[in-house]
Design a protein around this motif. Sequence first.
Motif, PDB file in Angstrom:
ATOM      1  N   PRO A  28       0.824  -1.212   0.000  1.00 32.56           N
ATOM      2  CA  PRO A  28       0.000   0.000   0.000  1.00 32.56           C
ATOM      3  C   PRO A  28       0.856   1.260   0.000  1.00 32.56           C
ATOM      4  O   PRO A  28       1.997   1.246   0.472  1.00 32.56           O
TER       5      PRO A  28
ATOM      6  N   GLU B  52      -7.591  -2.041  -3.502  1.00 28.87           N
ATOM      7  CA  GLU B  52      -7.922  -0.704  -3.017  1.00 28.87           C
ATOM      8  C   GLU B  52      -9.428  -0.585  -2.817  1.00 28.87           C
ATOM      9  O   GLU B  52     -10.215  -1.049  -3.646  1.00 28.87           O
TER      10      GLU B  52
ATOM     11  N   THR C 165      -8.843   1.360   3.648  1.00 26.45           N
ATOM     12  CA  THR C 165      -8.363   1.972   2.400  1.00 26.45           C
ATOM     13  C   THR C 165      -7.760   0.937   1.451  1.00 26.45           C
ATOM     14  O   THR C 165      -7.952   1.016   0.237  1.00 26.45           O
ATOM     15  N   PHE C 166      -7.007  -0.017   2.000  1.00 28.65           N
ATOM     16  CA  PHE C 166      -6.370  -1.061   1.195  1.00 28.65           C
ATOM     17  C   PHE C 166      -6.443  -2.391   1.924  1.00 28.65           C
ATOM     18  O   PHE C 166      -6.578  -2.444   3.155  1.00 28.65           O
TER      19      PHE C 166
END
Length: 221
Positions: A51, A165, A183-184
Amino acid sequence: MSNNNLQRTNQNTLVRNTMAAALVLTCALTCTTYASAQRVTPPPTPTQITPPEGNSAFLVGHAFGTQGYTCLPTTTGATSWTVNPARPEATLFSNVFGQLVQIITHFTSINENPKDQKPPSLSGNVTWQGFDTSRVWAKATGVLPAGSDPASCPNSGAIPCVLLESIGNQKGPSGGRLLADTTFIQRLNTSGGAAPTSSCTVGQTQLVPYTADYYFYRKAE
């Protein structure tokens, strides 16, 4: 085995099951706080599945499930298991006070809260739903072939390791937010799950067992 020994064995089993049930009930009330407080340290990963800076791992789930494949015709008139992506179905567990406790289910569903505000794909996106019913939908942005990295993806012949993602997040109906800020997601240490290599007929389906570790990230505080 004597009746006394059998009774003691049954009593011990009942106690263990009762304690496990109590742990699950306690987890339903406290796991969000516990998960947030975990010290999660993912293994080092190659750039394509790492990430971006500014994101930190907050949760890891150990997955047990299947990858579902459907045989479809190819453009050449043959048939293949890989015309469409596999559809995952898995349960993710976390080690809570020394016990494996179910925290997340993984499946495919329609994105109910897309970040780009565009109509979602009707074929669905990979989805993770927490025990508090918060959700994250995601798409792959990086792929690492299985067996190509000893630290993060060591098992040849398995499904690849991937970086995904978030393309949508949602709190649970009662405000649960275990996954609402994700977020990831990294899928690492995969084992099994690869597409069948056998010939197939159109419409045939097959479930292939797999395991993996999923690391969940959010914006660093």
